[in-house]
Write an enzyme that holds these catalytic residues in place. Sequence first.
Site, mmCIF file in Angstrom:
data_model
loop_
_atom_site.group_PDB
_atom_site.id
_atom_site.type_symbol
_atom_site.label_atom_id
_atom_site.label_comp_id
_atom_site.label_asym_id
_atom_site.label_seq_id
_atom_site.Cartn_x
_atom_site.Cartn_y
_atom_site.Cartn_z
ATOM 1 N N ARG A 23 1.016 -1.381 -0.311
ATOM 2 C CA ARG A 23 0.089 0.255 -0.119
ATOM 3 C C ARG A 23 0.826 1.054 -0.043
ATOM 4 N NH1 ARG A 23 -5.430 2.057 3.665
ATOM 5 N NH2 ARG A 23 -6.194 0.690 2.410
ATOM 6 N N HIS A 77 -7.594 0.644 -6.537
ATOM 7 C CA HIS A 77 -7.674 -0.178 -5.288
ATOM 8 C C HIS A 77 -8.188 -1.108 -5.092
ATOM 9 C CE1 HIS A 77 -7.698 -0.120 -0.782
ATOM 10 N NE2 HIS A 77 -8.632 0.462 -0.231
ATOM 11 N N GLN A 86 -10.449 -3.754 -2.867
ATOM 12 C CA GLN A 86 -11.284 -2.703 -2.505
ATOM 13 C C GLN A 86 -12.691 -3.241 -3.135
ATOM 14 O OE1 GLN A 86 -12.244 -0.178 0.707
ATOM 15 N NE2 GLN A 86 -14.486 -1.294 0.233
ATOM 16 N N ASP A 117 -16.754 8.595 -1.426
ATOM 17 C CA ASP A 117 -15.056 7.799 -0.307
ATOM 18 C C ASP A 117 -15.555 9.603 -0.019
ATOM 19 O OD1 ASP A 117 -13.320 7.352 0.649
ATOM 20 O OD2 ASP A 117 -11.454 7.279 -1.362
ATOM 21 N N CYS A 123 -16.081 2.706 1.048
ATOM 22 C CA CYS A 123 -14.786 1.740 1.863
ATOM 23 C C CYS A 123 -14.581 2.373 2.968
ATOM 24 C CB CYS A 123 -14.113 2.009 0.309
ATOM 25 S SG CYS A 123 -12.881 4.136 0.670
ATOM 26 N N ARG A 149 -14.368 -7.276 2.820
ATOM 27 C CA ARG A 149 -12.434 -7.322 2.356
ATOM 28 C C ARG A 149 -12.250 -8.626 2.422
ATOM 29 N NH1 ARG A 149 -10.421 -2.272 2.571
ATOM 30 N NH2 ARG A 149 -8.713 -3.343 1.635
HETATM 31 N N1 NVA Z 1 -9.375 7.768 -1.345
HETATM 32 C C1 NVA Z 1 -9.370 6.504 0.027
HETATM 33 C C2 NVA Z 1 -9.103 5.309 0.220
HETATM 34 C C3 NVA Z 1 -8.925 5.272 1.822
HETATM 35 C C4 NVA Z 1 -9.447 3.412 2.113
HETATM 36 C C5 NVA Z 1 -7.761 6.892 0.092
HETATM 37 O O1 NVA Z 1 -6.781 7.052 -0.604
HETATM 38 O O2 NVA Z 1 -7.363 7.358 1.559
HETATM 39 N N1 CP Z 2 -11.199 1.092 2.587
HETATM 40 C C1 CP Z 2 -9.930 0.410 3.081
HETATM 41 O O1 CP Z 2 -9.352 0.276 2.598
HETATM 42 O O2 CP Z 2 -9.191 0.967 4.617
HETATM 43 P P1 CP Z 2 -8.449 1.239 5.354
HETATM 44 O O3 CP Z 2 -7.529 2.346 5.142
HETATM 45 O O4 CP Z 2 -8.597 0.659 6.795
HETATM 46 O O5 CP Z 2 -7.593 -0.230 4.683
#
Ligand code: NVA
Ligand code: CP
Length: 353
Positions: A127, A154, A157, A250, A291, A336
């Site tokens: 990540r 993602h 997800q 989101d 998400c 998930r």
């Molecule tokens: N768009 C958000 C998704 C978090 C799961 C981010 O990148 O922070």
């Molecule tokens: N939806 C998601 O990816 O959550 P986290 O950032 O907690 O992993």
Amino acid sequence: MGGCRRELSGTRACRMRKEGEMDLKGRDFLKLLDYSAEEILYLLDLAAELKEKKKQGVLVDRLRGKNVALIFEKTSTRTRCAFEVAAHDLGMGTTYLDPSGSQIGKKESIADTARVLSGMFEGIEYRGYGQEIVEELAKYSGVPVWNGLTNEFHPTQMLADALTIREHFGYLKGIRLTYMGDARYNTGNSLMVLCAKTGMHFTACTSAKYFPAEELVRQCKEIAAGSGGSVTLTEDVETGTRGADVISTDVWVSMGEPDEIWAERIADLKDYQVNRKVMENAGAQAVFMHCLPAFHDLKTRIGAEVGEKFGVTEMEVTDEVFSSGQSLVFEEAENRMHTIKAVMAATLGWSDR
Ligand code: NVA
Ligand code: CP
């Protein structure tokens, strides 16, 4: 195996699986664009099967002796927990490298990191920031690499979202999904790809400034033309949400973006908040998805700070919608784990046979 659906592509996925033709062993999972509809449906079927086994208390620890590395250059609750629990259920060990706990990109190149970790682990989750980083990691890795979120995509997800939609409605093809808010980032981009691949109708309902990038839209429209899905971009909330089966959103400011951007985002996106009016316009059949994490009240530090500074109590979704019977967010979060388990199982050579 359970979970074979009536729709054509699903039936084909089931048949392929039974005949042992769907072999994803050794594959990376970097973005859904790299996967066919049949492969995506196969992973959903496998996730449904693994979920059922988990509920029945059936052990699936067939990957005993293997280990996976979990690299998180951004924070996480769901993705980290999902990978750890899923790996444990499959019999594997995990090593978590937190945002400050590895040399990656700082003292050691991505390529060297990939080669080092490939010598110790059977799989690597990453990540982080640019999609090109996870792509490079995969290029130099000798073991499967799984994208746990980048700025652009993602994909794990998406499998959870698709499984949740399929569990609720019974099918994917023909579902009308409207995404509101920041549609040019990881979640919006990925939902558009998911819809295009699986024959769902995707609408980005937001200010034109937040539409997904033109090239990705073009690519998805081309894919949708073959799957029976569609891609629509609109700034009009009334038409963009009318009759939608799924309303999704989101956070308005994503991880890695500067705090200074909040004022602009709130101003740009406040008209695209998911609220009762939006859900009523969509109709009684509509469900709400997110998400997570979500800013639906002031019970978080950032939520409270932003709320006080800009005089808002809720952002991308109202607490009323988030907590309503139409909200599937916690089912989505649980999925998930089941879908990530399927990705690891399939790419590391899980087999029923
Ligand atoms: N768009 C958000 C998704 C978090 C799961 C981010 O990148 O922070
Ligand atoms: N939806 C998601 O990816 O959550 P986290 O950032 O907690 O992993």
